[in-house]
Design an enzyme around this catalytic site. Structure first.
Site, mmCIF file in Angstrom:
data_model
loop_
_atom_site.group_PDB
_atom_site.id
_atom_site.type_symbol
_atom_site.label_atom_id
_atom_site.label_comp_id
_atom_site.label_asym_id
_atom_site.label_seq_id
_atom_site.Cartn_x
_atom_site.Cartn_y
_atom_site.Cartn_z
ATOM 1 N N ARG A 35 15.014 -25.485 56.952
ATOM 2 C CA ARG A 35 15.563 -26.838 57.106
ATOM 3 C C ARG A 35 14.840 -27.845 56.219
ATOM 4 N NH1 ARG A 35 16.846 -26.756 63.600
ATOM 5 N NH2 ARG A 35 18.916 -25.873 63.329
ATOM 6 N N LYS A 198 33.041 -14.430 74.001
ATOM 7 C CA LYS A 198 34.050 -14.912 74.945
ATOM 8 C C LYS A 198 35.169 -15.719 74.325
ATOM 9 C CE LYS A 198 31.078 -15.249 78.966
ATOM 10 N NZ LYS A 198 30.424 -16.179 79.871
ATOM 11 N N GLY A 354 26.611 -20.557 65.108
ATOM 12 C CA GLY A 354 26.009 -19.583 66.012
ATOM 13 C C GLY A 354 25.641 -18.244 65.420
ATOM 14 N N GLY A 377 26.053 -26.275 66.538
ATOM 15 C CA GLY A 377 26.932 -27.106 67.367
ATOM 16 C C GLY A 377 27.821 -28.011 66.536
HETATM 17 P P1 AMP Z 1 29.025 -16.024 70.200
HETATM 18 O O1 AMP Z 1 27.727 -16.757 70.438
HETATM 19 O O2 AMP Z 1 30.154 -16.482 71.076
HETATM 20 O O3 AMP Z 1 29.398 -15.981 68.754
HETATM 21 O O4 AMP Z 1 28.770 -14.523 70.708
HETATM 22 C C1 AMP Z 1 27.918 -13.674 70.029
HETATM 23 C C2 AMP Z 1 27.567 -12.534 70.918
HETATM 24 O O5 AMP Z 1 28.713 -11.761 71.177
HETATM 25 C C3 AMP Z 1 26.592 -11.608 70.266
HETATM 26 O O6 AMP Z 1 25.376 -11.678 70.949
HETATM 27 C C4 AMP Z 1 27.236 -10.210 70.408
HETATM 28 O O7 AMP Z 1 26.341 -9.242 70.854
HETATM 29 C C5 AMP Z 1 28.289 -10.458 71.462
HETATM 30 N N1 AMP Z 1 29.379 -9.477 71.371
HETATM 31 C C6 AMP Z 1 30.091 -9.145 70.310
HETATM 32 N N2 AMP Z 1 30.948 -8.142 70.585
HETATM 33 C C7 AMP Z 1 30.769 -7.824 71.885
HETATM 34 C C8 AMP Z 1 31.340 -6.853 72.767
HETATM 35 N N3 AMP Z 1 32.270 -6.020 72.355
HETATM 36 N N4 AMP Z 1 30.895 -6.794 74.032
HETATM 37 C C9 AMP Z 1 29.937 -7.645 74.449
HETATM 38 N N5 AMP Z 1 29.353 -8.597 73.666
HETATM 39 C C10 AMP Z 1 29.763 -8.673 72.399
#
Ligand code: AMP
Length: 396
Positions: A35, A198, A354, A377
């Site tokens: 940064r 999610k 992220g 964010g």
């Molecule tokens: P996000 O912060 O929403 O981008 O989520 C990232 C997280 O999603 C990472 O830590 C991954 O390990 C998790 N992830 C990706 N694919 C899967 C999956 N098939 N089942 C569970 N977690 C997952």
């Protein structure tokens, strides 16, 4: 868009909001100076013009209290090293002591103010506090993308005291430019790759980008809510049952808007959420009970490859598998490779928000994509279509 290039800083004091919220180890040494490096071009431009730079930032979450271990004095050495100029430090960010330090500052010099968040007025967006900050410079420069989604005193409110003399620094201008390229001016076909755990955390992004993209690739944990909603068997895979209706709505909305949605047809399934689990490739809608999909399968990746290589503009947010475990990182690495290849062939690629940034850095794709966003964010809110207050304040 007014950027730092529209100003000459000769004999001027630039009040620059930077994002020096860097990680420190137990000995209070900086462990990652990215940064600081990112803010360097802006600071050097001011100095090379013959001006001086007053730097303000937050560090950690001191919650309005002076907290010794979160003092910005701990990073002075690192900033000095990165910028190549002896950085002065003042143990306050407003008031007589800070004003005196600014008054003493000569052209070519750099002053770092104490942690803004030692004052609760910073995060409250207090106008009087912002006015005090505004005494510390002739021109306000915002170069902190990481906090551009916050209406804090130093990121947003202070701008009103510089009606003519305010601008974006190089880093913030680059972030805005990258978002514009994906959301408004990007060459078609435009593809968004959305992964992560999610649907619920990505829903606003999906809704917003359906108006902008030609292809939407869905990956990661989100996959299984879509597959289950369409009647597939997902075994023990992660899914949000209360979002299944929403998933179907997204698919029908996409169809209406002419967006092609690509959902994994096969996955690498495991009999446990564990790096040493047994694995098998199965159809994404026929995952046996006791098994869960943790990465994209080979047919899926072949399909993603075609789409990505045919794209001229690419947005990537979220891993397509549990990349933290080597056994389930192949899909995410493959997607990174496809994006790198498309970029080499002339596509514009933006990675932001992220965990995909973490993945890109971990697997060494940073220099093979067009732009990696520095703000988690802030990037997510931009992709959701929200106006960021820190950006709006400069444009006002
Ligand atoms: P996000 O912060 O929403 O981008 O989520 C990232 C997280 O999603 C990472 O830590 C991954 O390990 C998790 N992830 C990706 N694919 C899967 C999956 N098939 N089942 C569970 N977690 C997952």
């Amino acid at each position: 868009m007014r950027t730092i290039n529209d100003f000459n800083f000769k004999n001027k004091k630039a009040l620059i909001r930077v994002d020096f919220n860097v990680p420190l180890d137990a000995d209070l040494k900086v462990t990652d100076n990215n940064r600081i490096v990112a803010a360097k071009p802006t600071i050097l431009k001011v100095l090379e013009d013959g001006g001086s730079a007053v730097l303000m930032s937050h560090l950690g979450r001191p919650k309005g209290q002076a907290t010794p271990e979160l003092s910005l004095k701990h990073i002075v050495k690192e900033v000095t090293q990165v910028i190549g100029v002896d950085v002065k430090f003042v143990e306050s960010c407003v008031g007589p002591e800070a004003e005196q330090a600014v008054a003493d500052l000569k052209s070519g010099e750099v002053l770092l103010l104490e942690n803004l968040r030692f004052h609760s007025e910073e995060e409250a967006g207090d106008e009087e506090f912002a006015k005090q900050l505004s005494q510390l410079g002739d021109i306000y420069v915002n170069d902190a993308f990481g906090t551009a989604h916050r209406a804090h005193a130093s990121t947003t409110i202070v701008a009103k005291f510089f009606p003519e003399n305010k601008c974006f620094g190089f880093l913030l201008a680059k972030e805005i430019d990258a978002i514009e390229k994906v959301m408004r001016t990007g060459e078609k076909p435009i593809t968004a790759i959305l992964g992560g755990a999610k649907v619920s955390s990505k829903i606003t992004i999906i809704e917003n980008i359906l108006d902008k993209v030609d292809h939407l690739i869905i990956g990661g944990g989100m996959t299984y809510t879509f597959v289950k909603a369409q009647g597939g068997k997902i075994g023990d895979s992660i899914s949000e049952d209360d979002k299944m209706e929403l998933a179907l709505e997204i698919l029908s909305e996409a169809k209406k808007k002419g967006v092609t949605v690509h959902i994994p047809v096969d996955v690498l399934a495991a009999d446990d959420f564990d790096k040493n689990a047994n694995t098998q490739v199965v159809a994404s809608n026929e995952i046996p009970d006791g098994w869960q999909g943790l990465d994209a399968g080979p047919k899926t990746l072949e399909n993603f490859k075609q789409v990505i290589l045919d794209s001229k503009t690419i947005l990537w947010n979220g891993p397509v598998g549990v990349f933290e475990m080597e056994a389930f990182a192949k899909g995410t690495i493959a997607v990174g490779n496809f994006i790198a290849e498309a970029t080499k062939n002339g596509a514009f690629s933006l990675v932001g928000g992220g965990d995909s940034v973490a993945a890109v850095k971990q697997f060494g794709f940073e220099d093979k994509v067009s732009y990696v966003s520095t703000g988690g964010g802030a990037m997510l809110e931009s992709l959701e279509g929200k106006d960021l207050p820190g950006i709006a304040a400069i444009l006002a």
